[in-house]
Motif scaffolding. Structure first.
Motif, PDB file in Angstrom:
ATOM      1  N   ASP A 202       0.809  -1.221   0.000  1.00 15.12           N
ATOM      2  CA  ASP A 202       0.000   0.000   0.000  1.00 15.12           C
ATOM      3  C   ASP A 202       0.841   1.270   0.000  1.00 15.12           C
ATOM      4  OD1 ASP A 202      -2.386  -1.344  -0.107  1.00 15.12           O
ATOM      5  OD2 ASP A 202      -2.679  -1.384   2.062  1.00 15.12           O
ATOM      6  N   ASP A 203       1.935   1.269   0.755  1.00 15.89           N
ATOM      7  CA  ASP A 203       2.757   2.479   0.797  1.00 15.89           C
ATOM      8  C   ASP A 203       3.369   2.756  -0.561  1.00 15.89           C
ATOM      9  OD1 ASP A 203       4.136   4.669   2.308  1.00 15.89           O
ATOM     10  OD2 ASP A 203       5.911   3.545   1.695  1.00 15.89           O
ATOM     11  N   ALA A 204       3.847   1.703  -1.221  1.00 16.97           N
ATOM     12  CA  ALA A 204       4.414   1.881  -2.562  1.00 16.97           C
ATOM     13  C   ALA A 204       3.343   2.351  -3.540  1.00 16.97           C
ATOM     14  CB  ALA A 204       5.043   0.569  -3.042  1.00 16.97           C
ATOM     15  N   ALA A 205       2.125   1.791  -3.416  1.00 17.66           N
ATOM     16  CA  ALA A 205       1.035   2.170  -4.317  1.00 17.66           C
ATOM     17  C   ALA A 205       0.709   3.650  -4.185  1.00 17.66           C
ATOM     18  CB  ALA A 205      -0.203   1.323  -4.019  1.00 17.66           C
ATOM     19  N   VAL A 206       0.551   4.112  -2.966  1.00 19.66           N
ATOM     20  CA  VAL A 206       0.223   5.517  -2.729  1.00 19.66           C
ATOM     21  C   VAL A 206       1.383   6.412  -3.152  1.00 19.66           C
ATOM     22  CG1 VAL A 206      -0.244   7.215  -0.941  1.00 19.66           C
ATOM     23  CG2 VAL A 206      -1.439   5.027  -0.913  1.00 19.66           C
ATOM     24  N   SER A 207       2.605   5.986  -2.876  1.00 17.83           N
ATOM     25  CA  SER A 207       3.775   6.778  -3.259  1.00 17.83           C
ATOM     26  C   SER A 207       3.828   6.990  -4.760  1.00 17.83           C
ATOM     27  CB  SER A 207       5.055   6.080  -2.786  1.00 17.83           C
ATOM     28  OG  SER A 207       5.086   5.973  -1.379  1.00 17.83           O
ATOM     29  N   LEU A 208       3.548   5.927  -5.523  1.00 17.70           N
ATOM     30  CA  LEU A 208       3.564   6.032  -6.980  1.00 17.70           C
ATOM     31  C   LEU A 208       2.472   6.988  -7.464  1.00 17.70           C
ATOM     32  CD1 LEU A 208       4.114   2.275  -7.908  1.00 17.70           C
ATOM     33  CD2 LEU A 208       5.717   4.150  -8.334  1.00 17.70           C
TER      34      LEU A 208
ATOM     35  N   HIS B 264      -6.639   1.970  -8.781  1.00 19.63           N
ATOM     36  CA  HIS B 264      -5.841   0.920  -8.159  1.00 19.63           C
ATOM     37  C   HIS B 264      -6.430  -0.425  -8.578  1.00 19.63           C
ATOM     38  CE1 HIS B 264      -3.971  -1.675  -5.179  1.00 19.63           C
ATOM     39  NE2 HIS B 264      -3.211  -0.667  -4.768  1.00 19.63           N
ATOM     40  N   ASP B 265      -5.599  -1.325  -9.082  1.00 19.14           N
ATOM     41  CA  ASP B 265      -5.926  -2.722  -9.439  1.00 19.14           C
ATOM     42  C   ASP B 265      -5.615  -3.021 -10.894  1.00 19.14           C
ATOM     43  OD1 ASP B 265      -6.938  -2.991  -6.890  1.00 19.14           O
ATOM     44  OD2 ASP B 265      -9.035  -2.848  -7.506  1.00 19.14           O
ATOM     45  N   ASP B 266      -5.742  -2.036 -11.811  1.00 14.91           N
ATOM     46  CA  ASP B 266      -5.531  -2.242 -13.241  1.00 14.91           C
ATOM     47  C   ASP B 266      -6.439  -3.344 -13.790  1.00 14.91           C
ATOM     48  OD1 ASP B 266      -4.469  -1.709 -15.746  1.00 14.91           O
ATOM     49  OD2 ASP B 266      -2.838  -3.159 -15.519  1.00 14.91           O
ATOM     50  N   LEU B 267      -7.735  -3.134 -13.655  1.00 14.82           N
ATOM     51  CA  LEU B 267      -8.702  -4.064 -14.238  1.00 14.82           C
ATOM     52  C   LEU B 267      -8.614  -4.015 -15.768  1.00 14.82           C
ATOM     53  CD1 LEU B 267     -11.852  -3.320 -12.037  1.00 14.82           C
ATOM     54  CD2 LEU B 267     -10.181  -5.165 -11.759  1.00 14.82           C
TER      55      LEU B 267
ATOM     56  N   ILE C 276      -2.689   1.881 -10.446  1.00 18.66           N
ATOM     57  CA  ILE C 276      -1.640   1.096  -9.808  1.00 18.66           C
ATOM     58  C   ILE C 276      -1.958  -0.378 -10.039  1.00 18.66           C
ATOM     59  CG2 ILE C 276      -0.422   0.582  -7.679  1.00 18.66           C
ATOM     60  CD1 ILE C 276      -0.111   3.479  -8.658  1.00 18.66           C
ATOM     61  N   ALA C 277      -1.059  -1.080 -10.691  1.00 22.77           N
ATOM     62  CA  ALA C 277      -1.304  -2.475 -11.055  1.00 22.77           C
ATOM     63  C   ALA C 277      -0.773  -3.420  -9.992  1.00 22.77           C
ATOM     64  CB  ALA C 277      -0.649  -2.799 -12.397  1.00 22.77           C
ATOM     65  N   VAL C 278      -1.555  -4.461  -9.708  1.00 23.52           N
ATOM     66  CA  VAL C 278      -1.131  -5.560  -8.851  1.00 23.52           C
ATOM     67  C   VAL C 278      -1.574  -6.840  -9.532  1.00 23.52           C
ATOM     68  CG1 VAL C 278      -3.277  -5.454  -7.492  1.00 23.52           C
ATOM     69  CG2 VAL C 278      -1.236  -6.550  -6.519  1.00 23.52           C
ATOM     70  N   GLU C 279      -0.790  -7.889  -9.408  1.00 22.89           N
ATOM     71  CA  GLU C 279      -1.143  -9.173 -10.025  1.00 22.89           C
ATOM     72  C   GLU C 279      -2.254  -9.811  -9.192  1.00 22.89           C
ATOM     73  OE1 GLU C 279      -0.133 -10.175 -12.896  1.00 22.89           O
ATOM     74  OE2 GLU C 279       1.185  -8.438 -13.115  1.00 22.89           O
TER      75      GLU C 279
ATOM     76  N   LEU D   1       2.702  -7.675  -1.844  1.00 19.06           N
ATOM     77  CA  LEU D   1       2.971  -7.901  -3.256  1.00 19.06           C
ATOM     78  C   LEU D   1       3.416  -6.607  -3.937  1.00 19.06           C
ATOM     79  CD1 LEU D   1       1.344 -10.456  -2.503  1.00 19.06           C
ATOM     80  CD2 LEU D   1       0.350 -10.368  -4.796  1.00 19.06           C
ATOM     81  N   PRO D   2       4.346  -6.703  -4.898  1.00 14.61           N
ATOM     82  CA  PRO D   2       4.832  -5.494  -5.591  1.00 14.61           C
ATOM     83  C   PRO D   2       3.736  -4.874  -6.449  1.00 14.61           C
ATOM     84  CG  PRO D   2       5.676  -7.484  -6.646  1.00 14.61           C
ATOM     85  CD  PRO D   2       5.014  -7.928  -5.363  1.00 14.61           C
ATOM     86  N   VAL D   3       3.835  -3.588  -6.663  1.00 14.52           N
ATOM     87  CA  VAL D   3       2.886  -2.829  -7.491  1.00 14.52           C
ATOM     88  C   VAL D   3       3.674  -1.993  -8.481  1.00 14.52           C
ATOM     89  CG1 VAL D   3       1.091  -2.745  -5.708  1.00 14.52           C
ATOM     90  CG2 VAL D   3       2.826  -0.932  -5.820  1.00 14.52           C
ATOM     91  N   ARG D   4       2.979  -1.505  -9.519  1.00 13.50           N
ATOM     92  CA  ARG D   4       3.627  -0.639 -10.504  1.00 13.50           C
ATOM     93  C   ARG D   4       2.596   0.353 -11.051  1.00 13.50           C
ATOM     94  NH1 ARG D   4       2.269  -2.773 -15.570  1.00 13.50           N
ATOM     95  NH2 ARG D   4       1.339  -4.858 -15.424  1.00 13.50           N
ATOM     96  N   LEU D   5       3.081   1.493 -11.487  1.00 20.91           N
ATOM     97  CA  LEU D   5       2.216   2.506 -12.072  1.00 20.91           C
ATOM     98  C   LEU D   5       1.993   2.201 -13.550  1.00 20.91           C
ATOM     99  CD1 LEU D   5       0.846   5.385 -11.715  1.00 20.91           C
ATOM    100  CD2 LEU D   5       2.965   6.278 -12.716  1.00 20.91           C
TER     101      LEU D   5
END
Length: 336
Positions: A173-179, A281-284, A297-300, A322-326
């Protein structure tokens, strides 16, 4: 009215295959010494008779259960479907069964779901909880034999008792919000709003703390707006904010709700990516089809489900992020 069809038993399978009940059991369970041709014959007869083992009887006999409970917060959000698909992949591989229930962001329904699953003697429970984990830990103290994995919630400092038996898994979550905040800042935004659940219902409260901290680091004004997390409520709140002068940059906890911001902008005659900015958030899969595509923010999601199921089966007390990416599309305006 036709009489109900009698359920096939292991004895029926054994008789049809011409083997003993013990041999039939060994062949179906993959245990003991059974010739390959015999095992194949037993499996073929079992399929022809539509034989299904009695899970409760086996649990009483062996002490092992194969059914696991899942409690999600929102059946309307496609995110959970992908998580469930990942869980089912692992469950199928391990010969397990999933019993799925929804709390619909209602604490009474959540409690009823937990009670029902405990009555069904499940081997473990995965839950996207409502609010902080205090109520869940109290329930675990009364059901010490049931392992629990909480997902999509903020991990909390461990304490003695149930917390040491609770596994947690979810996006970083912290990485997601930071991105999300860094991307807004890079595009020239000086203020942003995080749309989130009411305080008593917010399980991912860590996102709020990260949001306010990251906004301050970038010299941005950050605000947290709480309310029901359904499409109509989010669209209404977003529309109200858009009625005020100035550009609005909204960060939402799911792409499912990001689409509601698009609806609000359209109702005001505004365009996302020009007059209004939004980060999801989620990248549907549907997020790229919006006009413009939703920056998110994408998560697998399926990997998240697989991890949940692995934790349920393998052991308690683990915290996994789990890792996330913008994923940058066109929903964030470039401000001068």
């Amino acid at each position: 009215m036709p009489e109900p069809t009698k359920r096939a038993t292991l004895r029926d399978v054994a008789a049809g295959a011409g083997v003993s009940v013990a041999q039939a059991s060994f062949a179906l369970n993959g245990t003991g010494r059974v010739a390959p041709a015999t095992a194949e014959r037993v499996r073929r007869v079992a399929a022809e008779l539509d034989y299904q083992p009695d899970g409760r009887a086996r649990a009483l006999r062996t002490g092992r259960r194969s059914a696991y409970g899942v409690v999600i917060r929102n059946m309307r959000n496609p995110f959970f479907l992908d998580v469930l698909r990942g869980m089912e992949t692992v469950a199928h591989r391990k010969g397990a069964l999933l019993l799925i229930m929804s709390s619909d962001y209602d604490q009474e329904r959540e409690g009823a779901a937990l009670r029902r699953l405990a009555a069904e003697a499940v081997a473990g429970i995965a839950i996207a909880p409502i609010g902080r984990r205090g109520r869940l830990l109290e329930w675990m103290d009364r059901h010490t034999h049931i392992p629990v994995v909480a997902f999509n919630c903020t991990p909390e400092p461990d304490r003695e008792g149930a917390a040491s038996r609770l596994s947690t898994v979810g996006p970083d979550d912290d990485a997601a919000v930071s991105l999300a905040v860094a991307h807004l800042a890079e595009r020239g935004h000086r203020e942003a709003v995080l749309l989130t659940a009411p305080e008593a219902l917010a399980a991912d409260w860590g996102r709020e703390e990260s949001f306010l901290r990251r906004c301050a680091e970038h010299g941005m004004a950050g605000d947290v707006v709480r309310g029901p997390l359904d499409h109509e409520a989010v669209a209404r709140r977003s529309s109200e904010m858009m009625a005020r002068p100035g550009h609005r940059a909204l960060v939402v906890n799911s792409d499912h709700l990001g689409a509601a911001v698009y609806d609000a902008a359209r109702s005001r005659g505004l365009r996302v990516g020009r007059d209004v900015s939004v980060v999801g958030h989620d990248d549907l899969p549907t997020s790229a089809l919006l006009d413009p595509g939703l920056t998110t923010i994408a998560v697998e999601r399926e990997a998240l489900g697989e991890q949940i199921m692995d934790l349920l089966v393998e052991g308690p007390g683990t915290a996994v992020r789990l890792p996330v990416r913008l994923v940058e599309r066109g929903s964030v305006a470039l401000l001068a």
